[in-house]
Design a protein around this motif. Structure first.
Motif, short mmCIF file in Angstrom:
data_model
loop_
_atom_site.label_atom_id
_atom_site.label_comp_id
_atom_site.label_asym_id
_atom_site.label_seq_id
_atom_site.Cartn_x
_atom_site.Cartn_y
_atom_site.Cartn_z
N LEU A 1 7.73 3.39 -10.07
CA LEU A 1 7.85 3.49 -11.52
C LEU A 1 8.47 2.21 -12.04
CD1 LEU A 1 7.86 5.23 -14.19
CD2 LEU A 1 10.24 5.73 -13.62
N TRP A 2 7.85 1.62 -13.07
CA TRP A 2 8.39 0.47 -13.77
C TRP A 2 8.83 0.93 -15.14
CZ3 TRP A 2 4.71 0.26 -10.18
CH2 TRP A 2 4.71 -0.80 -9.27
N THR A 3 10.07 0.69 -15.48
CA THR A 3 10.57 1.01 -16.81
C THR A 3 11.68 0.02 -17.14
OG1 THR A 3 11.29 2.79 -18.28
CG2 THR A 3 12.29 2.73 -16.09
N ASP A 4 12.01 -0.12 -18.41
CA ASP A 4 13.02 -1.11 -18.76
C ASP A 4 14.43 -0.57 -18.58
OD1 ASP A 4 14.02 0.01 -21.28
OD2 ASP A 4 12.12 -0.58 -22.15
N SER A 5 15.39 -1.46 -18.76
CA SER A 5 16.78 -1.17 -18.39
C SER A 5 17.39 0.02 -19.14
CB SER A 5 17.66 -2.40 -18.62
OG SER A 5 17.61 -2.80 -19.98
N ARG A 6 16.85 0.37 -20.29
CA ARG A 6 17.37 1.53 -21.03
C ARG A 6 17.20 2.83 -20.25
NH1 ARG A 6 13.87 1.17 -26.23
NH2 ARG A 6 12.41 0.55 -24.61
N TYR A 7 16.26 2.86 -19.32
CA TYR A 7 15.90 4.11 -18.63
C TYR A 7 16.20 4.11 -17.14
CZ TYR A 7 13.63 4.74 -23.07
OH TYR A 7 13.39 4.85 -24.42
N TRP A 8 16.82 3.07 -16.61
CA TRP A 8 17.07 2.99 -15.17
C TRP A 8 17.94 4.14 -14.67
CZ3 TRP A 8 18.36 -2.92 -14.84
CH2 TRP A 8 17.17 -3.66 -15.01
N VAL A 9 19.02 4.43 -15.34
CA VAL A 9 19.93 5.50 -14.90
C VAL A 9 19.21 6.84 -14.96
CG1 VAL A 9 22.07 6.74 -15.40
CG2 VAL A 9 22.03 4.24 -15.53
N PHE B 1 9.96 12.47 -14.63
CA PHE B 1 10.76 11.63 -15.50
C PHE B 1 10.30 11.93 -16.92
CE2 PHE B 1 11.62 7.30 -17.26
CZ PHE B 1 12.99 7.35 -17.14
N TYR B 2 11.20 12.24 -17.81
CA TYR B 2 10.86 12.73 -19.14
C TYR B 2 10.96 11.66 -20.22
CZ TYR B 2 11.63 17.02 -16.62
OH TYR B 2 11.58 18.00 -15.69
N ILE B 3 9.97 11.60 -21.05
CA ILE B 3 9.94 10.80 -22.27
C ILE B 3 10.40 9.36 -22.03
CG2 ILE B 3 10.60 10.70 -24.69
CD1 ILE B 3 11.24 13.66 -24.52
N PHE B 4 9.51 8.55 -21.55
CA PHE B 4 9.88 7.17 -21.25
C PHE B 4 8.71 6.23 -21.51
CE2 PHE B 4 7.58 8.42 -17.57
CZ PHE B 4 6.98 7.28 -17.11
N PRO B 5 9.00 4.98 -21.81
CA PRO B 5 7.95 3.98 -21.77
C PRO B 5 7.98 3.38 -20.37
CG PRO B 5 9.87 3.07 -22.87
CD PRO B 5 10.20 4.50 -22.45
N GLY B 6 6.89 3.40 -19.70
CA GLY B 6 6.88 2.84 -18.36
C GLY B 6 5.51 2.95 -17.74
N THR B 7 5.42 2.47 -16.51
CA THR B 7 4.19 2.50 -15.75
C THR B 7 4.45 3.15 -14.41
OG1 THR B 7 3.43 0.46 -16.82
CG2 THR B 7 2.35 1.06 -14.75
N ALA B 8 3.69 4.17 -14.10
CA ALA B 8 3.79 4.84 -12.79
C ALA B 8 2.55 4.47 -11.98
CB ALA B 8 3.87 6.34 -12.95
N VAL B 9 2.77 4.12 -10.71
CA VAL B 9 1.67 3.78 -9.81
C VAL B 9 1.84 4.63 -8.56
CG1 VAL B 9 0.56 1.98 -8.45
CG2 VAL B 9 1.53 1.42 -10.69
N VAL B 10 0.76 5.29 -8.15
CA VAL B 10 0.79 6.14 -6.98
C VAL B 10 -0.34 5.71 -6.04
CG1 VAL B 10 0.64 8.51 -6.12
CG2 VAL B 10 1.72 8.05 -8.33
N THR B 11 0.01 5.41 -4.79
CA THR B 11 -1.00 5.13 -3.77
C THR B 11 -1.01 6.31 -2.80
OG1 THR B 11 0.48 4.04 -2.20
CG2 THR B 11 -0.46 2.65 -3.96
N GLN B 12 -1.77 6.19 -1.75
CA GLN B 12 -1.81 7.28 -0.78
C GLN B 12 -0.51 7.39 0.00
OE1 GLN B 12 -5.37 6.89 1.57
NE2 GLN B 12 -6.67 7.41 -0.16
N THR B 13 0.30 6.34 0.01
CA THR B 13 1.53 6.38 0.80
C THR B 13 2.81 6.13 0.02
OG1 THR B 13 1.26 4.04 1.37
CG2 THR B 13 0.35 5.67 2.92
N LYS B 14 2.71 5.60 -1.20
CA LYS B 14 3.91 5.26 -1.97
C LYS B 14 3.72 5.55 -3.44
CE LYS B 14 5.99 1.70 0.88
NZ LYS B 14 6.54 0.35 0.91
#
Length: 131
Positions: A17-25, A1-14
């Motif tokens: 990505l959290w980002t605001d509505s401007r970037y959902w699409v 995902f390119y150039i965004f404000p957000g939070t990515a979380v990666v676990t061993q199985t999942k």
């Protein structure tokens, strides 16, 4: 995902990505089926997801250079009562596994003209004082 404000979380199985509505699409178009798009960007939303994915006593690592102290404290407080431990990693884990990452070209940076930059009154006062 390119150039965004957000939070990515990666676990061993999942991965999520959290980002605001401007970037959902954009996120839905660029992420593959291994990622979940979360549309509530609050610290509580991320913490609740982590609590649902990480077992009690588990460690949750984060890059301390990507979060403000206030945000780090918010995550630590929301995870504290759930018996999950928030740990900072001084080494960026993505950098450790992405060996063929292209370098960032140094010529991509450009200073915007002063007429474009919106400065705080403190910065303006400091600039005029120094002159």
């Amino acid at each position: 995902f390119y150039i965004f404000p957000g939070t990515a979380v990666v676990t061993q199985t999942k991965a999520a990505l959290w980002t605001d509505s401007r970037y959902w699409v954009q996120a839905e178009r660029q992420m593959d089926c291994n990622w979940e798009l979360e549309k509530d960007v609050s610290i509580m939303s991320v913490s609740e997801w982590l609590i649902s994915q990480v077992p009690p006593g588990g460690n949750i690592g984060f890059d301390p250079f990507l979060f403000s102290l206030k945000t780090q404290e918010g995550y630590a407080m929301s995870l504290e009562s759930s018996n999950r431990i928030l740990k900072s990693f001084p080494v960026n884990l993505v950098d450790q596994v992405w060996k063929d990452r292209p370098p960032v070209p140094p010529d991509n940076l450009a200073r915007l003209p002063d007429r474009v930059i919106r400065r705080s009154s403190y910065t303006q006062k400091d600039t005029h004082t120094a002159a």
